[in-house]
Design a protein around this motif. Structure first.
Motif, PDB file in Angstrom:
ATOM      1  N   THR A 232       0.832  -1.207   0.000  1.00 46.77           N
ATOM      2  CA  THR A 232       0.000   0.000   0.000  1.00 46.77           C
ATOM      3  C   THR A 232       0.859   1.247   0.000  1.00 46.77           C
ATOM      4  OG1 THR A 232      -1.848  -1.111   1.130  1.00 46.77           O
ATOM      5  CG2 THR A 232      -1.734   1.289   1.310  1.00 46.77           C
ATOM      6  N   LEU A 233       1.867   1.271   0.866  1.00 41.18           N
ATOM      7  CA  LEU A 233       2.759   2.432   0.936  1.00 41.18           C
ATOM      8  C   LEU A 233       3.525   2.634  -0.371  1.00 41.18           C
ATOM      9  CD1 LEU A 233       4.160   1.917   4.544  1.00 41.18           C
ATOM     10  CD2 LEU A 233       2.608   3.734   3.798  1.00 41.18           C
ATOM     11  N   ASP A 234       3.935   1.546  -1.013  1.00 36.20           N
ATOM     12  CA  ASP A 234       4.646   1.670  -2.285  1.00 36.20           C
ATOM     13  C   ASP A 234       3.765   2.339  -3.339  1.00 36.20           C
ATOM     14  OD1 ASP A 234       6.910   0.463  -1.243  1.00 36.20           O
ATOM     15  OD2 ASP A 234       6.428  -1.527  -2.030  1.00 36.20           O
ATOM     16  N   GLU A 235       2.476   2.011  -3.338  1.00 31.55           N
ATOM     17  CA  GLU A 235       1.569   2.628  -4.304  1.00 31.55           C
ATOM     18  C   GLU A 235       1.394   4.120  -4.021  1.00 31.55           C
ATOM     19  OE1 GLU A 235      -2.103   0.516  -4.503  1.00 31.55           O
ATOM     20  OE2 GLU A 235      -1.180  -1.348  -5.188  1.00 31.55           O
ATOM     21  N   ILE A 236       1.293   4.458  -2.735  1.00 30.75           N
ATOM     22  CA  ILE A 236       1.174   5.873  -2.362  1.00 30.75           C
ATOM     23  C   ILE A 236       2.439   6.619  -2.775  1.00 30.75           C
ATOM     24  CG2 ILE A 236       0.980   7.467  -0.413  1.00 30.75           C
ATOM     25  CD1 ILE A 236      -0.597   5.183   1.030  1.00 30.75           C
ATOM     26  N   ALA A 237       3.590   6.024  -2.498  1.00 30.00           N
ATOM     27  CA  ALA A 237       4.862   6.671  -2.832  1.00 30.00           C
ATOM     28  C   ALA A 237       5.032   6.809  -4.343  1.00 30.00           C
ATOM     29  CB  ALA A 237       6.018   5.882  -2.238  1.00 30.00           C
ATOM     30  N   ALA A 238       4.581   5.805  -5.093  1.00 31.92           N
ATOM     31  CA  ALA A 238       4.746   5.840  -6.547  1.00 31.92           C
ATOM     32  C   ALA A 238       3.984   7.007  -7.170  1.00 31.92           C
ATOM     33  CB  ALA A 238       4.284   4.522  -7.160  1.00 31.92           C
ATOM     34  N   ALA A 239       2.891   7.420  -6.535  1.00 36.76           N
ATOM     35  CA  ALA A 239       2.114   8.551  -7.047  1.00 36.76           C
ATOM     36  C   ALA A 239       2.799   9.883  -6.765  1.00 36.76           C
ATOM     37  CB  ALA A 239       0.715   8.539  -6.443  1.00 36.76           C
ATOM     38  N   GLY A 240       3.769   9.881  -5.851  1.00 41.04           N
ATOM     39  CA  GLY A 240       4.557  11.067  -5.579  1.00 41.04           C
ATOM     40  C   GLY A 240       3.870  12.072  -4.674  1.00 41.04           C
ATOM     41  N   VAL A 241       4.498  13.239  -4.607  1.00 34.53           N
ATOM     42  CA  VAL A 241       4.036  14.330  -3.760  1.00 34.53           C
ATOM     43  C   VAL A 241       3.126  15.249  -4.577  1.00 34.53           C
ATOM     44  CG1 VAL A 241       4.800  16.376  -2.478  1.00 34.53           C
ATOM     45  CG2 VAL A 241       6.063  14.226  -2.279  1.00 34.53           C
ATOM     46  N   ASP A 242       2.064  15.689  -3.955  1.00 33.18           N
ATOM     47  CA  ASP A 242       1.149  16.608  -4.619  1.00 33.18           C
ATOM     48  C   ASP A 242       1.900  17.861  -5.073  1.00 33.18           C
ATOM     49  OD1 ASP A 242      -1.243  17.659  -5.547  1.00 33.18           O
ATOM     50  OD2 ASP A 242      -1.773  18.548  -3.616  1.00 33.18           O
ATOM     51  N   GLY A 243       1.818  18.171  -6.370  1.00 38.15           N
ATOM     52  CA  GLY A 243       2.515  19.330  -6.904  1.00 38.15           C
ATOM     53  C   GLY A 243       3.958  19.072  -7.283  1.00 38.15           C
ATOM     54  N   GLY A 244       4.433  17.833  -7.091  1.00 36.57           N
ATOM     55  CA  GLY A 244       5.816  17.513  -7.405  1.00 36.57           C
ATOM     56  C   GLY A 244       6.732  17.800  -6.232  1.00 36.57           C
ATOM     57  N   GLY A 245       8.009  17.514  -6.402  1.00 42.21           N
ATOM     58  CA  GLY A 245       8.965  17.725  -5.322  1.00 42.21           C
ATOM     59  C   GLY A 245       9.089  16.489  -4.452  1.00 42.21           C
ATOM     60  N   PRO A 246      10.032  16.518  -3.499  1.00 39.85           N
ATOM     61  CA  PRO A 246      10.303  15.351  -2.662  1.00 39.85           C
ATOM     62  C   PRO A 246       9.597  15.349  -1.317  1.00 39.85           C
ATOM     63  CG  PRO A 246      12.074  16.919  -2.393  1.00 39.85           C
ATOM     64  CD  PRO A 246      11.091  17.548  -3.350  1.00 39.85           C
ATOM     65  N   ASP A 247       8.789  16.387  -1.005  1.00 40.79           N
ATOM     66  CA  ASP A 247       8.280  16.521   0.360  1.00 40.79           C
ATOM     67  C   ASP A 247       7.000  17.352   0.352  1.00 40.79           C
ATOM     68  OD1 ASP A 247       7.855  17.009   3.063  1.00 40.79           O
ATOM     69  OD2 ASP A 247       9.927  17.544   3.492  1.00 40.79           O
ATOM     70  N   GLY A 248       5.911  16.747   0.835  1.00 41.31           N
ATOM     71  CA  GLY A 248       4.647  17.462   0.898  1.00 41.31           C
ATOM     72  C   GLY A 248       3.495  16.487   0.999  1.00 41.31           C
ATOM     73  N   PRO A 249       2.271  16.944   0.867  1.00 43.85           N
ATOM     74  CA  PRO A 249       1.121  16.035   0.930  1.00 43.85           C
ATOM     75  C   PRO A 249       1.198  14.989  -0.174  1.00 43.85           C
ATOM     76  CG  PRO A 249       0.421  18.333   1.066  1.00 43.85           C
ATOM     77  CD  PRO A 249       1.875  18.347   0.684  1.00 43.85           C
ATOM     78  N   PRO A 250       0.809  13.758   0.094  1.00 48.97           N
ATOM     79  CA  PRO A 250       0.847  12.739  -0.961  1.00 48.97           C
ATOM     80  C   PRO A 250      -0.156  13.057  -2.065  1.00 48.97           C
ATOM     81  CG  PRO A 250      -0.249  11.888   1.000  1.00 48.97           C
ATOM     82  CD  PRO A 250       0.336  13.215   1.378  1.00 48.97           C
ATOM     83  N   ALA A 251       0.265  12.863  -3.326  1.00 47.39           N
ATOM     84  CA  ALA A 251      -0.645  13.074  -4.445  1.00 47.39           C
ATOM     85  C   ALA A 251      -1.814  12.105  -4.390  1.00 47.39           C
ATOM     86  CB  ALA A 251       0.117  12.920  -5.764  1.00 47.39           C
ATOM     87  N   ALA A 252      -1.560  10.887  -3.941  1.00 45.98           N
ATOM     88  CA  ALA A 252      -2.626   9.913  -3.707  1.00 45.98           C
ATOM     89  C   ALA A 252      -3.152  10.171  -2.299  1.00 45.98           C
ATOM     90  CB  ALA A 252      -2.102   8.494  -3.854  1.00 45.98           C
ATOM     91  N   ALA A 253      -4.130  11.060  -2.191  1.00 42.21           N
ATOM     92  CA  ALA A 253      -4.637  11.462  -0.878  1.00 42.21           C
ATOM     93  C   ALA A 253      -4.968  10.234  -0.039  1.00 42.21           C
ATOM     94  CB  ALA A 253      -5.874  12.336  -1.046  1.00 42.21           C
ATOM     95  N   THR A 254      -4.416  10.194   1.177  1.00 42.25           N
ATOM     96  CA  THR A 254      -4.506   9.008   2.016  1.00 42.25           C
ATOM     97  C   THR A 254      -5.157   9.366   3.336  1.00 42.25           C
ATOM     98  OG1 THR A 254      -2.485   8.144   0.990  1.00 42.25           O
ATOM     99  CG2 THR A 254      -3.194   7.141   3.083  1.00 42.25           C
ATOM    100  N   THR A 255      -6.325   8.779   3.590  1.00 43.40           N
ATOM    101  CA  THR A 255      -7.059   8.997   4.820  1.00 43.40           C
ATOM    102  C   THR A 255      -7.076   7.724   5.639  1.00 43.40           C
ATOM    103  OG1 THR A 255      -8.499  10.645   3.786  1.00 43.40           O
ATOM    104  CG2 THR A 255      -9.302   9.645   5.812  1.00 43.40           C
ATOM    105  N   LEU A 256      -6.759   7.823   6.921  1.00 44.15           N
ATOM    106  CA  LEU A 256      -6.908   6.674   7.820  1.00 44.15           C
ATOM    107  C   LEU A 256      -8.393   6.560   8.159  1.00 44.15           C
ATOM    108  CD1 LEU A 256      -3.944   7.286  10.325  1.00 44.15           C
ATOM    109  CD2 LEU A 256      -3.897   6.254   8.037  1.00 44.15           C
ATOM    110  N   THR A 257      -9.029   5.534   7.669  1.00 41.31           N
ATOM    111  CA  THR A 257     -10.462   5.366   7.905  1.00 41.31           C
ATOM    112  C   THR A 257     -10.710   4.848   9.318  1.00 41.31           C
ATOM    113  OG1 THR A 257     -10.694   4.826   5.566  1.00 41.31           O
ATOM    114  CG2 THR A 257     -12.578   4.376   6.981  1.00 41.31           C
ATOM    115  N   THR A 258     -10.020   3.781   9.670  1.00 44.14           N
ATOM    116  CA  THR A 258     -10.091   3.239  11.031  1.00 44.14           C
ATOM    117  C   THR A 258      -8.738   2.681  11.428  1.00 44.14           C
ATOM    118  OG1 THR A 258     -10.762   1.018  10.269  1.00 44.14           O
ATOM    119  CG2 THR A 258     -12.534   2.578  10.826  1.00 44.14           C
TER     120      THR A 258
END
Length: 262
Positions: A232-258
């Motif tokens: 799961t984390l690899d998929e989130i990381a593969a989508a990169g950072v929102d807006g590009g760059g190495p640091d920021g909100p994940p482009a694949a918005a990730t919400t902890l549901t429970t």
């Protein structure tokens, strides 16, 4: 993974080009505001992982079956209203947890034999629904710092539970003032650790290491991530950072549901 009282504190670690966003963010970095942010470290150069020792796998001496903890107020309002955890007779046993997210499940093993007070706090917050429907606010994709950071209901990096607690493993394996406690080491892929703003300022924010990362042993390790969670984390990381760059909100918005114990 750390927190400062005013602005972004950046600290070079033992000659490594690694800036620690120590957790404190306000509109004016010089205004002395008491707000805090808990952030992960952002490296500015790419040292080789082979240059650094591995994180120890275990404590030098095992803990007793139960320990006492302390969760004093941090002097700030809680991001969500919660009760501090019980501080007495805290077990030093492992606990399985499933984190359901909008990007897939992440299975955790919380290692009470390493960091029982941290595990106790995490379980208490989870049982009170503190993490439910909260966004992971930070992804880093640098080759020497690769983490997803979560645990702040405000999704700003400033939120916490209104209490704080001491660092545990591996920080507590060093004597007070030991300069080696600042020397970077490799936090391996699959590590679950706490963000902080310096020793004794742990709260609710945590980070999940999806690729070997270089950090000083100042971030409490309290669990591991299962293979499905790493996928799961690899998929989130593969989508990169929102807006590009190495640091920021994940482009694949990730919400902890429970977040629930198994």
């Amino acid at each position: 993974m750390t927190r400062t009282r005013s602005g972004f504190a950046r600290t070079a670690v033992a000659g490594v080009g690694m800036a620690l966003l120590l957790a404190g963010c306000s509109d004016d970095p010089d205004d002395g505001a008491a707000t805090t942010t808990t952030s992960a470290a952002a490296p500015t150069s790419a040292p080789s992982l082979s240059d650094f020792p591995a994180l120890p796998a275990q404590r030098a001496e095992p803990l007793p079956e139960t320990v006492s903890c302390a969760y004093p107020s941090d002097g700030r309002p809680a991001a969500e209203s919660v009760q501090p955890p019980s501080a007495e007779n805290v077990p030093t046993t492992d606990t399985g947890v499933t984190v359901t997210t909008t990007q897939g499940n992440i299975g955790l093993t919380l290692r009470g034999e390493l960091s029982p007070c941290t595990v106790n706090s995490f379980l208490s917050l989870a049982s009170q629904g503190y993490f439910d429907d909260t966004d992971c606010h930070r992804l880093t994709t640098d080759p020497t710092l690769s983490v997803l950071q979560c645990g702040d209901p405000t999704a700003t990096g400033t939120g916490g539970p209104g209490y704080e607690f001491a660092n545990e493993f591996p920080t507590d394996q060093y004597a007070a003032g030991d300069p080696q406690a600042q020397n970077p080491m490799v936090y391996p892929r699959g590590t679950l650790a706490m963000a902080n703003a310096g020793p004794g300022t742990n709260g609710s924010q945590f980070f999940l290491v999806y690729r070997d990362s270089i950090l000083p042993p100042q971030y409490t390790v309290f669990g591991t991530i299962d293979d499905a969670g790493l996928a799961t984390l690899d998929e989130i990381a593969a989508a990169g950072v929102d807006g590009g760059g190495p640091d920021g909100p994940p482009a694949a918005a990730t919400t902890l549901t429970t977040v629930r114990t198994d």
